[in-house]
Motif scaffolding. Sequence first.
Motif, PDB file in Angstrom:
ATOM      1  N   LYS A  37       0.833  -1.197   0.000  1.00 21.81           N
ATOM      2  CA  LYS A  37       0.000   0.000   0.000  1.00 21.81           C
ATOM      3  C   LYS A  37       0.873   1.255   0.000  1.00 21.81           C
ATOM      4  N   GLY A  38       0.468   2.253  -0.775  1.00 22.91           N
ATOM      5  CA  GLY A  38       1.219   3.503  -0.821  1.00 22.91           C
ATOM      6  C   GLY A  38       2.618   3.297  -1.358  1.00 22.91           C
ATOM      7  N   SER A  39       3.603   3.692  -0.576  1.00 25.25           N
ATOM      8  CA  SER A  39       4.997   3.583  -1.010  1.00 25.25           C
ATOM      9  C   SER A  39       5.671   2.312  -0.511  1.00 25.25           C
ATOM     10  N   THR A  40       4.918   1.376   0.061  1.00 24.36           N
ATOM     11  CA  THR A  40       5.499   0.148   0.606  1.00 24.36           C
ATOM     12  C   THR A  40       6.092  -0.709  -0.502  1.00 24.36           C
ATOM     13  N   LYS A  41       7.368  -1.070  -0.354  1.00 22.80           N
ATOM     14  CA  LYS A  41       8.057  -1.949  -1.296  1.00 22.80           C
ATOM     15  C   LYS A  41       8.825  -3.001  -0.497  1.00 22.80           C
ATOM     16  N   VAL A  42       8.598  -4.270  -0.827  1.00 21.48           N
ATOM     17  CA  VAL A  42       9.287  -5.375  -0.157  1.00 21.48           C
ATOM     18  C   VAL A  42      10.105  -6.113  -1.207  1.00 21.48           C
ATOM     19  N   THR A  43      11.412  -6.133  -1.038  1.00 22.14           N
ATOM     20  CA  THR A  43      12.292  -6.809  -1.991  1.00 22.14           C
ATOM     21  C   THR A  43      12.774  -8.129  -1.408  1.00 22.14           C
ATOM     22  N   GLU A  68      16.246   3.873  -0.867  1.00 18.62           N
ATOM     23  CA  GLU A  68      15.142   4.059  -1.807  1.00 18.62           C
ATOM     24  C   GLU A  68      13.795   3.634  -1.216  1.00 18.62           C
ATOM     25  N   GLY A  69      13.778   3.221   0.047  1.00 15.45           N
ATOM     26  CA  GLY A  69      12.527   2.905   0.731  1.00 15.45           C
ATOM     27  C   GLY A  69      12.102   1.454   0.704  1.00 15.45           C
ATOM     28  N   HIS A  70      13.009   0.542   0.377  1.00  4.25           N
ATOM     29  CA  HIS A  70      12.673  -0.881   0.321  1.00  4.25           C
ATOM     30  C   HIS A  70      12.828  -1.545   1.687  1.00  4.25           C
ATOM     31  N   GLN A  71      11.885  -2.422   2.027  1.00  2.14           N
ATOM     32  CA  GLN A  71      12.057  -3.366   3.124  1.00  2.14           C
ATOM     33  C   GLN A  71      12.636  -4.657   2.521  1.00  2.14           C
ATOM     34  N   ILE A  72      13.419  -5.382   3.298  1.00  3.84           N
ATOM     35  CA  ILE A  72      14.220  -6.475   2.753  1.00  3.84           C
ATOM     36  C   ILE A  72      13.846  -7.828   3.364  1.00  3.84           C
ATOM     37  N   ILE A  73      13.729  -8.839   2.491  1.00  2.39           N
ATOM     38  CA  ILE A  73      13.722 -10.251   2.909  1.00  2.39           C
ATOM     39  C   ILE A  73      14.895 -10.891   2.175  1.00  2.39           C
ATOM     40  N   LEU A  74      15.905 -11.319   2.917  1.00  2.00           N
ATOM     41  CA  LEU A  74      17.134 -11.853   2.327  1.00  2.00           C
ATOM     42  C   LEU A  74      17.287 -13.320   2.692  1.00  2.00           C
ATOM     43  N   ALA A  75      17.090 -14.188   1.704  1.00  6.73           N
ATOM     44  CA  ALA A  75      17.267 -15.631   1.885  1.00  6.73           C
ATOM     45  C   ALA A  75      18.583 -16.018   1.233  1.00  6.73           C
ATOM     46  N   TYR A 105      14.284 -23.957   4.722  1.00  6.75           N
ATOM     47  CA  TYR A 105      13.937 -22.978   5.749  1.00  6.75           C
ATOM     48  C   TYR A 105      12.685 -22.247   5.295  1.00  6.75           C
ATOM     49  N   PHE A 106      11.870 -21.779   6.240  1.00  6.66           N
ATOM     50  CA  PHE A 106      10.660 -21.068   5.823  1.00  6.66           C
ATOM     51  C   PHE A 106      10.315 -19.948   6.789  1.00  6.66           C
ATOM     52  N   LEU A 107       9.630 -18.942   6.246  1.00  2.23           N
ATOM     53  CA  LEU A 107       8.958 -17.900   7.032  1.00  2.23           C
ATOM     54  C   LEU A 107       7.531 -17.809   6.528  1.00  2.23           C
ATOM     55  N   ASP A 108       6.581 -17.640   7.430  1.00  2.62           N
ATOM     56  CA  ASP A 108       5.187 -17.337   7.082  1.00  2.62           C
ATOM     57  C   ASP A 108       4.904 -15.910   7.537  1.00  2.62           C
ATOM     58  N   PHE A 109       4.349 -15.102   6.616  1.00  2.79           N
ATOM     59  CA  PHE A 109       4.061 -13.707   6.920  1.00  2.79           C
ATOM     60  C   PHE A 109       2.558 -13.455   6.994  1.00  2.79           C
ATOM     61  N   ASP A 110       2.189 -12.522   7.846  1.00  2.00           N
ATOM     62  CA  ASP A 110       0.852 -11.931   7.809  1.00  2.00           C
ATOM     63  C   ASP A 110       0.892 -10.901   6.684  1.00  2.00           C
ATOM     64  N   ALA A 111       0.233 -11.200   5.570  1.00  4.11           N
ATOM     65  CA  ALA A 111       0.345 -10.360   4.383  1.00  4.11           C
ATOM     66  C   ALA A 111      -0.192  -8.953   4.608  1.00  4.11           C
ATOM     67  N   SER A 112      -1.214  -8.823   5.436  1.00  5.87           N
ATOM     68  CA  SER A 112      -1.775  -7.491   5.676  1.00  5.87           C
ATOM     69  C   SER A 112      -0.777  -6.597   6.401  1.00  5.87           C
ATOM     70  N   LEU A 113       0.084  -7.192   7.241  1.00  6.34           N
ATOM     71  CA  LEU A 113       1.138  -6.422   7.904  1.00  6.34           C
ATOM     72  C   LEU A 113       2.338  -6.234   6.980  1.00  6.34           C
ATOM     73  N   LEU A 114       2.674  -7.260   6.229  1.00  4.31           N
ATOM     74  CA  LEU A 114       3.832  -7.194   5.331  1.00  4.31           C
ATOM     75  C   LEU A 114       3.664  -6.087   4.295  1.00  4.31           C
ATOM     76  N   PHE A 115       2.468  -5.986   3.717  1.00  3.77           N
ATOM     77  CA  PHE A 115       2.215  -5.023   2.646  1.00  3.77           C
ATOM     78  C   PHE A 115       1.413  -3.802   3.107  1.00  3.77           C
ATOM     79  N   ALA A 116       1.144  -3.707   4.407  1.00  5.73           N
ATOM     80  CA  ALA A 116       0.315  -2.604   4.927  1.00  5.73           C
ATOM     81  C   ALA A 116      -0.976  -2.479   4.118  1.00  5.73           C
ATOM     82  N   ASP A 117      -1.535  -3.620   3.758  1.00  4.79           N
ATOM     83  CA  ASP A 117      -2.668  -3.636   2.813  1.00  4.79           C
ATOM     84  C   ASP A 117      -3.427  -4.962   2.995  1.00  4.79           C
ATOM     85  N   PRO A 118      -4.722  -4.923   3.276  1.00  9.51           N
ATOM     86  CA  PRO A 118      -5.464  -6.172   3.462  1.00  9.51           C
ATOM     87  C   PRO A 118      -5.746  -6.882   2.131  1.00  9.51           C
TER      88      PRO A 118
END
Length: 264
Positions: free
Chosen positions: A81-87, A144-151, A251-264
Amino acid sequence: LPETKTNWDQPSQLPSLRSLFHKIWRKTSLQTSHTPDPFLSDYQPGGTLTAVCDNWVSRVLTKGEDPFGLGRWSYVTLRGKGSTKVTVITAYNATPSPGDSTYYHQQLRLLTRMHRQQQILEAPDPRRQFVLDLQAWVEFLQIEGHQIILAMDANEVYDPDSTTTAYPLPYDSSKVTMAPSHSGKLATLVTTCGLCLPLAHQHSTRPFPASHIRGRSQIDYIFVSQALLPAVQRSGVLSHHSLIRGDHRPYFLDFDASLLFADP
């Protein structure tokens, strides 16, 4: 998926990979990486794959690979949502091994050429260079405003309970990152980039199981930006051969997508 045994970037192989994914998921967005070292066959050690499947494909903003041209990682940026970017980054650091065709020696050959072209007198070290270049690039993404998931298959032991001094780096994709005083260690990258290991936050067990089937320590990790930690619902390590017949644990991670993307 580190240490890919087929060069999926070959034109004859990528359609085959897509067809494998489409047997399970209707929609996919795939990004691969490999060392641009000439090979006479489709077999090439090394490489990564980052895949986005089904409804999440609609969130793909951009994708690509190691901007330094060495094929050490692939990535997909997802919009929120908005400017949220997850790389999401899938990275693989080489480890010294015998033989001219190994991933390590592919990296060594290319770095030797780059050092010569850029008139760098220091002998190339693929493992150290991987950390420096990846850290510099991740820092640039964060600006540049990115949040990171690094596997990553780091081929390095990391202690999540220790403290390390930060060492910021400048980013320039046209030349390798040079920083003589940098430790060259994964821990410095993690600290400087403000990343954390959800597995260590959610599980008190120490030490974690060995990553490699013949190893004694954890060398594979999924790190996230501190801001994403509240979105991680679950994390874990599976047994060998529980998903694929490889020599590393999944290895795994499970995310709450509404929190991850600030968007339901």
